[in-house]
Design an enzyme around this catalytic site. Structure first.
Site, mmCIF file in Angstrom:
data_model
loop_
_atom_site.group_PDB
_atom_site.id
_atom_site.type_symbol
_atom_site.label_atom_id
_atom_site.label_comp_id
_atom_site.label_asym_id
_atom_site.label_seq_id
_atom_site.Cartn_x
_atom_site.Cartn_y
_atom_site.Cartn_z
ATOM 1 N N LYS A 283 8.023 19.831 20.356
ATOM 2 C CA LYS A 283 9.312 19.123 19.744
ATOM 3 C C LYS A 283 11.028 18.507 20.354
ATOM 4 O O LYS A 283 11.398 19.783 20.067
ATOM 5 C CB LYS A 283 8.845 19.086 18.091
ATOM 6 C CG LYS A 283 8.210 18.625 17.098
ATOM 7 C CD LYS A 283 8.121 17.133 17.488
ATOM 8 C CE LYS A 283 8.396 15.218 17.142
ATOM 9 N NZ LYS A 283 8.847 16.075 15.816
ATOM 10 N N ASN A 285 13.749 16.843 19.474
ATOM 11 C CA ASN A 285 14.388 15.929 18.741
ATOM 12 C C ASN A 285 16.051 15.383 18.907
ATOM 13 O O ASN A 285 16.803 16.114 18.731
ATOM 14 C CB ASN A 285 14.604 15.692 17.299
ATOM 15 C CG ASN A 285 13.115 16.195 16.488
ATOM 16 O OD1 ASN A 285 12.497 16.295 17.188
ATOM 17 N ND2 ASN A 285 13.235 17.192 15.222
ATOM 18 N N GLU A 290 20.240 10.549 15.948
ATOM 19 C CA GLU A 290 20.542 9.913 14.678
ATOM 20 C C GLU A 290 21.699 10.402 13.508
ATOM 21 O O GLU A 290 21.503 9.386 12.825
ATOM 22 C CB GLU A 290 19.701 11.380 14.136
ATOM 23 C CG GLU A 290 17.441 10.820 14.716
ATOM 24 C CD GLU A 290 16.382 11.732 14.411
ATOM 25 O OE1 GLU A 290 15.500 11.642 15.393
ATOM 26 O OE2 GLU A 290 16.764 12.772 13.963
#
Length: 469
Positions: A283, A285, A290
């Protein structure tokens, strides 16, 4: 512990009340502004003969020493003194004796605290303006690098028409420009001095508010003492401007999240602005984007909280207003944190130009251009719209796109089609032909970039403090 206001009371304050009412935990960040305001107030008291020159010199010396104590971490903050104002005044009296008690002549904590916030916000708004301008420069340069990068423009999150990535990025530049102007306007209404209003009615002493305002660098003075101590409009306006700014940053953050997915694969965020998973080794991210998206919610909440606090408050001051500072400080910290992290994230991200262009070719993004072609041949647009709609349906049934249709197939929909149609609806032409002012044509984007560069170079932050105490 004897309170400075305790003369009328026969009982000591319950310790639970002291903890509940104390604002020291958050308003101590106003210490510089509180001392700055007190020094200016002292100079005014000396100028008007309310206190002697010697007394003024003692007070100012003591205040400077207190400022040094705070900055060196040696100041004895006491919760029982309620707030930063009383902590400083109590310490001043400890240091220089009863003459320190003369500092509070002709003022109240009501006008003192709002003065501190006005001074604090003037500095902070000026900093935010600088940060917005810096972000604008990053966006403009990233746009300049991608004037000829073609991507699909979207409506309803569906591919709509091909556009220049530079054009897309310049949309955020323009959003930030409106944010800049909103904060600048907010500064104008923050640049008002409330000191001299007293608790709410002014004072019997012969003060000189114009002099104090000049010393503190204020361009305007509150003309009504009740309004001066009860006004929190300037904070609400700041929170509103911040909420709009965070809306813009959140929209950009959302696009970065989407574009960095495998489904879009338009960009790759730099490793230094992403994080991994504790369980999934593969991953990468987009946590920063966000968090920017998520932090917008707390700023919206701060605005709504203060609006609710101020709703239906009769004039003048109420302790309810103490709730303004936590909302303000949290918003300031959040906005500055987002403006600090987003520019380098944008500057360092990798643009996957081939993937963008491939996506721009899909989903009939040139359909409007086919309709425009027919209009140029004399067909009414509404009829042309219908013809192209049928062409798209035909392509969907045959598994084709508009580029792959033969001239024979095209003429089955309209005799107006000629050999030049494919050049007309090429991806490059679809973008470069939109030359209307503000359009996505490469030359229009280049003009916008150059105009922005000149504007940003010539624009100076007009809000820097010119007068220091």
């Amino acid at each position: 512990m004897k309170k400075m206001w305790g003369g009328r009371f026969t009982k000591t304050t319950d310790t639970r009340v002291e903890m509940f009412t104390s604002s020291l935990s958050f308003d101590k960040r106003l210490y510089k502004q509180d001392i700055k305001g007190s020094i200016a107030h002292t100079k005014m008291l000396v100028k008007t003969g309310i206190i002697s020159r010697e007394e003024g010199a003692q007070i100012i010396k003591g205040l400077v020493e207190i400022r040094d104590e705070i900055e060196k971490g040696k100041f004895p903050f006491r919760t029982e003194y309620e707030d930063i104002h009383m902590n400083i005044e109590k310490r001043l009296i400890e240091k220089i004796g009863p003459v320190g008690g003369k500092l509070h002549t002709a003022r109240s904590r009501n006008d003192q605290v709002t003065l501190d916030v006005h001074l604090y916000m003037k500095e902070e708004i000026s900093l935010i303006l600088e940060m917005i301008a810096a972000f604008q420069k990053v966006l403009v340069e990233k746009a300049a690098e991608n004037i000829y990068t073609i991507m699909p423009g979207y409506t309803h999150l569906q591919r709509a028409q091909p556009v220049s990535l530079g054009h897309h990025l310049m949309a955020y530049y323009n959003m930030l420009e409106r944010d800049y102007q909103r904060f600048k306007d907010c500064y104008d209404r923050t640049d008002m001095m409330p000191l001299g209003a007293g608790a709410l009615a002014g004072t019997t002493f012969p003060i000189d508010r114009e002099y104090t305002a000049k010393v503190l660098g204020f361009s305007k003075i509150y003309e009504n003492s009740i309004d001066a101590v009860s006004d929190r409009d300037f904070i609400m306006e700041f929170l509103a401007a911040s909420a709009i700014l965070m809306t813009h940053l959140s929209r950009l953050g959302e696009e970065l999240v989407l574009w960095s997915t495998s489904e879009f694969s338009f960009i790759e965020l730099d490793d230094s602005f992403t994080t991994g998973s504790s369980i999934m080794p593969q991953k990468k991210n987009p946590d920063v984007a966000e968090l920017v998206r998520g932090k917008s919610g707390r700023v919206f909440g701060n605005l709504m909280a203060l609006l609710a606090v101020m709703k239906s408050l009769p004039l003048a001051y109420h302790t309810d207003m103490q709730e303004d500072k936590e909302r303000l400080f949290d918003t300031l910290d959040t906005v500055k944190a987002c403006l600090k992290v987003m520019p380098p994230m944008i500057a360092s991200m990798k643009i996957k130009k081939e993937n963008m262009e491939k996506a721009a070719k899909g989903d009939f993004t040139n359909a409007t251009d086919v309709a425009d072609y027919l209009v140029r041949k004399g067909m009414p647009f509404r009829y042309a719209h219908e013809v192209v709609g049928k062409m798209v349906l035909y392509c969907l049934e045959k598994g084709k796109d508009l580029y792959s249709l033969t001239l024979k197939e095209l003429k089955s929909f309209s005799d107006s089609f000629e050999d030049d149609i494919m050049d007309y609806i090429s991806l490059q032409n679809c973008v470069k032909s939109r030359k209307s002012l503000g359009g996505t044509a490469f030359e229009e984007v280049e003009k916008a970039v150059n105009k922005a560069r000149v504007y940003l170079e010539s624009r100076e932050n007009p809000l820097d403090e010119k007068i220091c105490v």
